[in-house]
Design a protein around this motif. Structure first.
Motif, PDB file in Angstrom:
ATOM      1  N   VAL A 163      34.485  37.775  36.481  1.00 10.28           N
ATOM      2  CA  VAL A 163      35.464  38.030  37.538  1.00 10.28           C
ATOM      3  C   VAL A 163      35.699  36.775  38.370  1.00 10.28           C
ATOM      4  O   VAL A 163      34.764  36.045  38.681  1.00 10.28           O
ATOM      5  CB  VAL A 163      34.994  39.204  38.434  1.00 10.28           C
ATOM      6  CG1 VAL A 163      33.676  38.895  39.110  1.00 10.28           C
ATOM      7  CG2 VAL A 163      36.071  39.561  39.458  1.00 10.28           C
ATOM      8  N   SER A 221      30.255  38.995  34.274  1.00 11.59           N
ATOM      9  CA  SER A 221      31.462  39.792  34.076  1.00 11.59           C
ATOM     10  C   SER A 221      32.719  38.929  33.990  1.00 11.59           C
ATOM     11  O   SER A 221      33.769  39.399  33.538  1.00 11.59           O
ATOM     12  CB  SER A 221      31.623  40.810  35.211  1.00 11.59           C
ATOM     13  OG  SER A 221      32.050  40.182  36.407  1.00 11.59           O
ATOM     14  N   ASP A 263      33.744  45.868  37.292  1.00 14.84           N
ATOM     15  CA  ASP A 263      33.240  44.704  36.562  1.00 14.84           C
ATOM     16  C   ASP A 263      31.794  44.909  36.124  1.00 14.84           C
ATOM     17  O   ASP A 263      31.396  44.456  35.047  1.00 14.84           O
ATOM     18  CB  ASP A 263      33.327  43.461  37.456  1.00 14.84           C
ATOM     19  CG  ASP A 263      34.729  43.237  37.978  1.00 14.84           C
ATOM     20  OD1 ASP A 263      35.644  43.038  37.156  1.00 14.84           O
ATOM     21  OD2 ASP A 263      34.919  43.287  39.214  1.00 14.84           O
ATOM     22  N   THR A 272      36.856  40.874  32.129  1.00 14.45           N
ATOM     23  CA  THR A 272      35.673  41.560  31.635  1.00 14.45           C
ATOM     24  C   THR A 272      34.805  40.549  30.905  1.00 14.45           C
ATOM     25  O   THR A 272      35.256  39.467  30.535  1.00 14.45           O
ATOM     26  CB  THR A 272      36.047  42.699  30.670  1.00 14.45           C
ATOM     27  OG1 THR A 272      36.848  42.166  29.598  1.00 14.45           O
ATOM     28  CG2 THR A 272      36.836  43.784  31.392  1.00 14.45           C
TER      29      THR A 272
END
Length: 208
Positions: free
Chosen positions: A38, A36, A95, A2
């Protein structure tokens, strides 16, 4: 993964015509995904089309855009009922939340009925990147100028207020927005207001 701090990407863009699809994601959506944090898997993006009544044809276009971009996209529909049994769990499992433009007044009313204000706030605080275009940008602020009520632009001052500012979208292309935003700030109807030209986005980290 996150985002390391609550993050909002507020834009007057995000989409363009694709080479083989009707719509593709531009750098603004990709930047929201990058923020995010990711990595090591396909990014999970939740598409929220409340402001255009969950129009199925545009959901399909967004799904195609996500496929080309390499994202897994989940639509959150609220018409005629939520399409997900556990809305909050689904939001928290993504996300990025990308909110489509349209009628911000209708969006806010429907979100209130379904308790999404609290859901999105918890997701934001948990590191899900909140983002969107036009109505999907204004919704995170105190308010802005909108054509939700008809062709003549009107003020809207009861948005979600995750960010303590006004929001002026399409600042360069819709000639009526700039003078109305200026008047609303001068009259005190809106606080300090941040504006974006078409194709531009602003990043707010930790609510700043």
């Amino acid at each position: 993964m996150t985002a390391p701090e609550p993050t909002i990407v507020a834009t007057s863009g995000g989409h363009r015509a694709g080479e083989r699809t009707m719509v593709s994601f531009d750098a603004l959506v990709h930047h929201a995904v990058d923020l995010s944090g990711v990595h090591g898997r396909r990014p999970r993006v939740m598409y929220v089309g409340t402001a255009i009544g969950d129009a199925e044809h545009f959901t399909a276009r967004m799904a195609e855009a996500a496929r080309v971009a390499g994202f897994d996209l989940t639509p959150l529909h609220l018409f005629p009922m939520p399409n997900l049994a556990d809305v909050e769990g689904a939001v928290l499992d993504h996300d990025v939340v990308w909110v489509m433009g349209g009628s911000v007044a209708n969006l806010l009313a429907v979100w209130r009925v379904h308790g999404l204000d609290a859901v999105f706030r918890r997701a934001w605080q948990a590191g899900v990147v909140l983002s969107g275009v036009s109505a999907g940008s204004i919704c995170w602020f105190r308010g802005g100028a909108t054509d939700s009520f008809g062709p003549e632009l009107r003020p809207l001052t009861n948005a979600r207020s995750f960010l303590p500012y006004g929001n002026g979208v399409h600042y360069d292309t819709d000639r009526g927005r700039r003078p109305l935003i200026h008047r609303l700030v001068a009259d005190g109807a809106l606080p300090i207001t941040h504006c974006t030209d078409d194709g531009v986005g602003l990043v707010y980290a930790a609510g700043l």
